[in-house]
Design a protein around this motif. Structure first.
Motif, PDB file in Angstrom:
ATOM      1  N   ASP A  13     -17.403  -1.386   6.327  1.00 54.90           N
ATOM      2  CA  ASP A  13     -16.013  -1.742   6.600  1.00 54.90           C
ATOM      3  C   ASP A  13     -15.873  -3.243   6.841  1.00 54.90           C
ATOM      4  O   ASP A  13     -14.902  -3.871   6.392  1.00 54.90           O
ATOM      5  CB  ASP A  13     -15.493  -0.966   7.815  1.00 54.90           C
TER       6      ASP A  13
ATOM      7  N   SER B 292      -4.370   4.908   0.247  1.00 59.75           N
ATOM      8  CA  SER B 292      -4.855   5.259   1.571  1.00 59.75           C
ATOM      9  C   SER B 292      -5.775   4.139   2.047  1.00 59.75           C
ATOM     10  O   SER B 292      -6.709   3.748   1.331  1.00 59.75           O
ATOM     11  CB  SER B 292      -5.627   6.581   1.510  1.00 59.75           C
ATOM     12  N   PHE B 293      -5.498   3.601   3.249  1.00 58.86           N
ATOM     13  CA  PHE B 293      -6.301   2.482   3.724  1.00 58.86           C
ATOM     14  C   PHE B 293      -6.298   2.465   5.252  1.00 58.86           C
ATOM     15  O   PHE B 293      -5.428   3.038   5.900  1.00 58.86           O
ATOM     16  CB  PHE B 293      -5.771   1.150   3.180  1.00 58.86           C
ATOM     17  N   ASN B 294      -7.271   1.780   5.804  1.00 54.98           N
ATOM     18  CA  ASN B 294      -7.416   1.624   7.243  1.00 54.98           C
ATOM     19  C   ASN B 294      -6.597   0.411   7.680  1.00 54.98           C
ATOM     20  O   ASN B 294      -6.892  -0.717   7.298  1.00 54.98           O
ATOM     21  CB  ASN B 294      -8.900   1.430   7.585  1.00 54.98           C
TER      22      ASN B 294
ATOM     23  N   LYS C   4     -15.793  -4.942   3.595  1.00 53.68           N
ATOM     24  CA  LYS C   4     -14.493  -4.854   2.923  1.00 53.68           C
ATOM     25  C   LYS C   4     -13.586  -5.981   3.398  1.00 53.68           C
ATOM     26  O   LYS C   4     -12.881  -6.612   2.610  1.00 53.68           O
ATOM     27  CB  LYS C   4     -13.846  -3.499   3.190  1.00 53.68           C
TER      28      LYS C   4
ATOM     29  N   LEU D  53      -7.197  -3.786   7.284  1.00 54.96           N
ATOM     30  CA  LEU D  53      -6.250  -4.653   6.587  1.00 54.96           C
ATOM     31  C   LEU D  53      -5.707  -5.714   7.535  1.00 54.96           C
ATOM     32  O   LEU D  53      -5.559  -6.887   7.154  1.00 54.96           O
ATOM     33  CB  LEU D  53      -5.099  -3.838   5.991  1.00 54.96           C
TER      34      LEU D  53
ATOM     35  N   HIS E 156     -11.254  -2.104  -3.610  1.00 60.55           N
ATOM     36  CA  HIS E 156     -10.871  -1.253  -2.491  1.00 60.55           C
ATOM     37  C   HIS E 156      -9.497  -1.668  -1.966  1.00 60.55           C
ATOM     38  O   HIS E 156      -9.154  -2.857  -1.967  1.00 60.55           O
ATOM     39  CB  HIS E 156     -11.916  -1.376  -1.385  1.00 60.55           C
ATOM     40  N   PRO E 157      -8.681  -0.719  -1.488  1.00 61.78           N
ATOM     41  CA  PRO E 157      -7.332  -1.056  -1.027  1.00 61.78           C
ATOM     42  C   PRO E 157      -7.266  -2.187   0.000  1.00 61.78           C
ATOM     43  O   PRO E 157      -6.338  -2.999  -0.043  1.00 61.78           O
ATOM     44  CB  PRO E 157      -6.822   0.264  -0.440  1.00 61.78           C
ATOM     45  N   VAL E 158      -8.209  -2.265   0.928  1.00 59.72           N
ATOM     46  CA  VAL E 158      -8.175  -3.355   1.905  1.00 59.72           C
ATOM     47  C   VAL E 158      -8.267  -4.703   1.205  1.00 59.72           C
ATOM     48  O   VAL E 158      -7.572  -5.664   1.554  1.00 59.72           O
ATOM     49  CB  VAL E 158      -9.310  -3.199   2.944  1.00 59.72           C
TER      50      VAL E 158
ATOM     51  N   GLY F   6       0.816  -1.213   0.000  1.00 57.33           N
ATOM     52  CA  GLY F   6       0.000   0.000   0.000  1.00 57.33           C
ATOM     53  C   GLY F   6       0.842   1.251   0.000  1.00 57.33           C
ATOM     54  O   GLY F   6       0.522   2.233  -0.684  1.00 57.33           O
TER      55      GLY F   6
END
Length: 219
Positions: free
Chosen positions: A107, A58-60, A110, A64, A128-130, A52
């Motif tokens: 979330d 940008s991710f949580n 995800k 992840l 999505h990045p996750v 990432g």
């Protein structure tokens, strides 16, 4: 490196989330999975989070971490159904766990999707990045597909914190097989069919295991 240091110091700027949820995930997976799978899942988180960084995403990190740590829990007997893909079993276990932490349902979805699709190459990278980074971490640690995109010092630090067994390539294949051999039909159309074929010659497929064995990893 201890869990406490990994929560505070981290590796190359990546830390295990130092939160109630982060600590709860660590404790749950450590108590539920084998050491092999716990260390593998931890490396998946670090390699995914570093991917990432490389991609400027940008991710949580909590999400992840949840996806990475739960992605193989469907291989464990208490969380393994008779008829669902192990990926879906793992996704369902993560959803059940996260529901008690008052997360936004979107979330949790995800995380669910990241786990459910982590053996479906060519799709998650566009999501999505996750979701994308869960698969990126898996592909790095198991297949070594992006091995050269990580500095040797970074690879070594992650493996030092969460060791690969001396015979990891075969050990992870065996872990996959032991977790899915009772429901081979659920591997249709995904890479885990190659695992069944490798252990049961009458179910002949072998590409996935060949990629693992030919990766740049020494063990």
């Amino acid at each position: 490196m201890t869990d406490t240091l990994l929560h505070t110091a981290g590796i190359h700027g990546i830390k295990i989330p130092d939160s109630t949820l982060g600590h709860a995930i660590t404790a749950f997976i450590r108590d539920t999975e084998t050491e092999l799978l716990f260390n593998h899942s931890s490396r998946v988180y670090f390699f995914g989070a570093l991917a990432g960084q490389q991609r400027n995403l940008s991710f949580n990190h909590e999400l992840l971490y949840a996806a990475a740590m739960f992605h193989d829990i469907g291989l464990m007997e208490p969380h393994s159904s008779e008829h669902l893909r192990f990926e879906v079993d793992g996704a369902n276990a993560a959803r059940d766990f996260l529901n008690s932490y008052n997360l936004d349902p979107s979330d949790i979805e995800k995380v669910w999707t990241g786990i459910a699709l982590h053996t479906t190459p060519g799709v998650p990278e566009f999501m999505h990045p996750v979701i994308a980074l869960t698969t990126a971490g898996v592909e790095m640690d198991v297949l070594g597909l992006t091995y050269d995109k990580y500095d040797a010092s970074v690879r070594e630090a992650i493996v030092a914190a969460f060791p690969r067994t001396p015979n990891f390539k075969e050990d992870i294949i065996n872990a996959f097989y032991n977790g899915i051999k009772h429901k081979p039909d659920t591997t249709f159309g995904n890479v885990k069919a190659d695992v069944i074929a490798d252990k049961e010659p009458h179910f002949h497929k072998g590409n996935f295991c060949s990629v693992i064995r030919q990766s740049r990893w020494k063990a």
